[in-house]
Write a protein that holds these residues in place. Sequence first.
Motif, PDB file in Angstrom:
ATOM      1  N   ILE A   1       0.852  -1.210   0.000  1.00 56.31           N
ATOM      2  CA  ILE A   1       0.000   0.000   0.000  1.00 56.31           C
ATOM      3  C   ILE A   1       0.881   1.251   0.000  1.00 56.31           C
ATOM      4  N   LEU A   2       1.890   1.239   0.857  1.00 60.62           N
ATOM      5  CA  LEU A   2       2.767   2.411   0.959  1.00 60.62           C
ATOM      6  C   LEU A   2       3.636   2.564  -0.291  1.00 60.62           C
ATOM      7  N   LEU A   3       4.063   1.432  -0.824  1.00 62.67           N
ATOM      8  CA  LEU A   3       4.919   1.471  -2.012  1.00 62.67           C
ATOM      9  C   LEU A   3       4.168   2.088  -3.204  1.00 62.67           C
ATOM     10  N   LYS A   4       2.893   1.759  -3.299  1.00 62.94           N
ATOM     11  CA  LYS A   4       2.078   2.305  -4.384  1.00 62.94           C
ATOM     12  C   LYS A   4       1.998   3.840  -4.262  1.00 62.94           C
ATOM     13  N   ILE A   5       1.873   4.290  -3.007  1.00 64.18           N
ATOM     14  CA  ILE A   5       1.811   5.746  -2.786  1.00 64.18           C
ATOM     15  C   ILE A   5       3.134   6.405  -3.173  1.00 64.18           C
ATOM     16  N   VAL A   6       4.243   5.754  -2.806  1.00 59.17           N
ATOM     17  CA  VAL A   6       5.563   6.311  -3.163  1.00 59.17           C
ATOM     18  C   VAL A   6       5.676   6.429  -4.688  1.00 59.17           C
ATOM     19  N   HIS A   7       5.212   5.409  -5.395  1.00 60.79           N
ATOM     20  CA  HIS A   7       5.312   5.448  -6.865  1.00 60.79           C
ATOM     21  C   HIS A   7       4.432   6.549  -7.456  1.00 60.79           C
ATOM     22  N   HIS A   8       3.287   6.709  -6.860  1.00 62.80           N
ATOM     23  CA  HIS A   8       2.376   7.770  -7.299  1.00 62.80           C
ATOM     24  C   HIS A   8       3.044   9.147  -7.120  1.00 62.80           C
ATOM     25  N   LEU A   9       3.618   9.353  -5.936  1.00 63.76           N
ATOM     26  CA  LEU A   9       4.285  10.632  -5.661  1.00 63.76           C
ATOM     27  C   LEU A   9       5.474  10.843  -6.600  1.00 63.76           C
ATOM     28  N   LYS A  10       6.173   9.745  -6.875  1.00 66.13           N
ATOM     29  CA  LYS A  10       7.347   9.831  -7.768  1.00 66.13           C
ATOM     30  C   LYS A  10       6.947  10.319  -9.150  1.00 66.13           C
ATOM     31  N   LYS A  11       5.820   9.773  -9.626  1.00 64.56           N
ATOM     32  CA  LYS A  11       5.347  10.108 -10.968  1.00 64.56           C
ATOM     33  C   LYS A  11       4.992  11.608 -11.052  1.00 64.56           C
ATOM     34  N   LEU A  12       4.317  12.087  -9.993  1.00 61.19           N
ATOM     35  CA  LEU A  12       3.933  13.510  -9.988  1.00 61.19           C
ATOM     36  C   LEU A  12       5.166  14.405  -9.888  1.00 61.19           C
ATOM     37  N   ALA A  13       6.086  14.031  -8.979  1.00 55.29           N
ATOM     38  CA  ALA A  13       7.290  14.843  -8.782  1.00 55.29           C
ATOM     39  C   ALA A  13       8.105  14.882 -10.070  1.00 55.29           C
ATOM     40  N   LYS A  14       8.155  13.759 -10.773  1.00 52.56           N
ATOM     41  CA  LYS A  14       8.934  13.696 -12.019  1.00 52.56           C
ATOM     42  C   LYS A  14       8.362  14.680 -13.034  1.00 52.56           C
ATOM     43  N   LEU A  15       7.042  14.659 -13.165  1.00 55.59           N
ATOM     44  CA  LEU A  15       6.394  15.567 -14.114  1.00 55.59           C
ATOM     45  C   LEU A  15       6.734  17.026 -13.773  1.00 55.59           C
ATOM     46  N   LEU A  16       6.677  17.357 -12.483  1.00 57.52           N
ATOM     47  CA  LEU A  16       6.924  18.746 -12.085  1.00 57.52           C
ATOM     48  C   LEU A  16       8.394  19.114 -12.273  1.00 57.52           C
ATOM     49  N   ASN A  17       9.281  18.178 -11.969  1.00 61.12           N
ATOM     50  CA  ASN A  17      10.715  18.461 -12.111  1.00 61.12           C
ATOM     51  C   ASN A  17      11.125  18.576 -13.568  1.00 61.12           C
ATOM     52  N   GLU A  18      10.438  17.802 -14.416  1.00 62.04           N
ATOM     53  CA  GLU A  18      10.764  17.791 -15.848  1.00 62.04           C
ATOM     54  C   GLU A  18      10.584  19.153 -16.483  1.00 62.04           C
ATOM     55  N   SER A  19       9.499  19.839 -16.056  1.00 67.50           N
ATOM     56  CA  SER A  19       9.107  21.007 -16.833  1.00 67.50           C
ATOM     57  C   SER A  19       9.383  22.338 -16.132  1.00 67.50           C
ATOM     58  N   SER A  20      10.072  22.311 -14.991  1.00 66.64           N
ATOM     59  CA  SER A  20      10.360  23.615 -14.373  1.00 66.64           C
ATOM     60  C   SER A  20      11.433  23.484 -13.302  1.00 66.64           C
ATOM     61  N   LYS A  21      11.947  24.635 -12.898  1.00 73.01           N
ATOM     62  CA  LYS A  21      13.008  24.629 -11.890  1.00 73.01           C
ATOM     63  C   LYS A  21      12.453  24.867 -10.491  1.00 73.01           C
ATOM     64  N   VAL A  22      11.135  24.992 -10.363  1.00 74.31           N
ATOM     65  CA  VAL A  22      10.540  25.214  -9.040  1.00 74.31           C
ATOM     66  C   VAL A  22      10.823  23.979  -8.178  1.00 74.31           C
ATOM     67  N   PRO A  23      11.438  24.166  -6.999  1.00 71.84           N
ATOM     68  CA  PRO A  23      11.768  22.998  -6.188  1.00 71.84           C
ATOM     69  C   PRO A  23      10.522  22.217  -5.761  1.00 71.84           C
ATOM     70  N   VAL A  24      10.641  20.885  -5.848  1.00 71.36           N
ATOM     71  CA  VAL A  24       9.537  20.023  -5.414  1.00 71.36           C
ATOM     72  C   VAL A  24      10.045  19.205  -4.229  1.00 71.36           C
ATOM     73  N   ILE A  25       9.364  19.325  -3.103  1.00 73.02           N
ATOM     74  CA  ILE A  25       9.738  18.506  -1.960  1.00 73.02           C
ATOM     75  C   ILE A  25       8.559  17.598  -1.599  1.00 73.02           C
ATOM     76  N   VAL A  26       8.848  16.562  -0.849  1.00 74.12           N
ATOM     77  CA  VAL A  26       7.751  15.724  -0.359  1.00 74.12           C
ATOM     78  C   VAL A  26       7.802  15.735   1.159  1.00 74.12           C
ATOM     79  N   ASP A  27       6.650  15.572   1.755  1.00 78.11           N
ATOM     80  CA  ASP A  27       6.564  15.399   3.208  1.00 78.11           C
ATOM     81  C   ASP A  27       5.641  14.196   3.425  1.00 78.11           C
ATOM     82  N   LEU A  28       6.271  13.038   3.678  1.00 79.88           N
ATOM     83  CA  LEU A  28       5.466  11.813   3.773  1.00 79.88           C
ATOM     84  C   LEU A  28       4.651  11.783   5.058  1.00 79.88           C
ATOM     85  N   GLY A  29       5.021  12.631   6.013  1.00 78.31           N
ATOM     86  CA  GLY A  29       4.266  12.682   7.262  1.00 78.31           C
ATOM     87  C   GLY A  29       3.234  13.810   7.270  1.00 78.31           C
ATOM     88  N   MET A  30       3.002  14.403   6.104  1.00 77.59           N
ATOM     89  CA  MET A  30       2.064  15.534   6.004  1.00 77.59           C
ATOM     90  C   MET A  30       0.657  15.087   6.410  1.00 77.59           C
TER      91      MET A  30
END
Length: 384
Positions: A227-256
């Motif tokens: 369950i947690l691994l699926k969430i990590v992959h989901h977040l990875k996919k979104l972060a990748k998209l954001l990092n690909e197209s801009s220099k705005v820093p993307v951070i994650v907070d898994l305890g958010m």
Amino acid sequence: MLLPIGSQDDFGKTVANRNYVFEAFRKVTTFRGYEEISTPVVEYASIFTNQHVGMPLQSLMKWFNNEGEIEVLRPDWTTAIARALTNHSKSHEKWAYQGSIFRNNKLGVESRQVGIEVINFPNFHGESECLLMARNFLEELAINHYVIELGHTGIFEYFINQLNLSNEELKALQIAMHDKRKDRVHQLAEQNGKEHIASELVVLIDAFGPSEEVLNEYEIRWRNYPILLKIVHHLKKLAKLLNESSKVPVIVDLGMVKKLPYYSGIIFRGFLEKNGSTCFSGGRYDRLYAQFGEDKNAVGLGFDVDVLAEQLSIFNKPKKICVIASDDSLSYAEEIRKDYHNYIVEVFYDEEMINKDDFQKVIYILQKDGKYKVVENEDMYRFN
Ligand SMILES: N[C@@H](Cc1c[nH]c[nH+]1)C(=O)O
């Protein structure tokens, strides 16, 4: 006092900057194909206090109506829009809204938001649209120094579902988690004898930072937790998209932890590098529609107009022209405006009333033989 505590008047630049934010929002959402939606300011309290939304009644601006029902000033756009879209078509929709929300909290009563709700889009597409739109909009406002933070409600929920907490205990744990208070989190979570979950939650408090680093680490740590691994992959996919197209820093907070009870899934916010103020926040909230008997998939975000407006330095303000006129020449002065299309044209009677340095040009209306004439030379004006 002439105004209730929490209400305030605003003047000049504050109001102008806000309006600039509203205009830029309309422009960006129109060009991204959003439709506009507006809901009434007055609603029933129960729409916002039921278990799906869970806003505390104390935080709402409320009164009894003639039938004895509690009415409120709109405290949340997302919920109001979900109500408005009940029995609405089931197709995919993109809605844009702008206006005030009213919450009785320490920051005052009224604040202004603009925001979007993306309904019935494939999950990843809807979430990406929200974040890309946010970037597009902030770029339009020339706000570049901010950070996007991603989280997911499923992580905290995965752990707390294994604890048998009362509603009060859960609230306390959420607050302690949000405040990153390790001692308190541990104390609250271990009460039920689940020491290992308490330890996992404490570790989670530090699970924030640059997206790639943190997600790679947790991909390994949670390799046996599907369950947690699926969430990590989901977040990875979104972060990748954001990092690909801009220099705005993307951070994650898994305890958010979620700011509003209706979120279920991806949650995110944008905060300013300068002072840490949250300029937008949002996330997935499919379950909110269940309260109206609807089965919809929904994600959205709201921008804090007041925070954004404070950051603006409005460029390209139109140049100013001053027209010196009189009672008799006012209508002629009005005509002159047409010659200065993209200028701010202000009319005064007396040059003593102005600071000439504020204006690009001062022009004078002269009357001669019953006819008006315009001159730019003040000496001529004096002479006549
Ligand atoms: N209504 C949320 C923002 C949001 C819009 N859509 C989803 N979330 C808020 O006030 O923070």
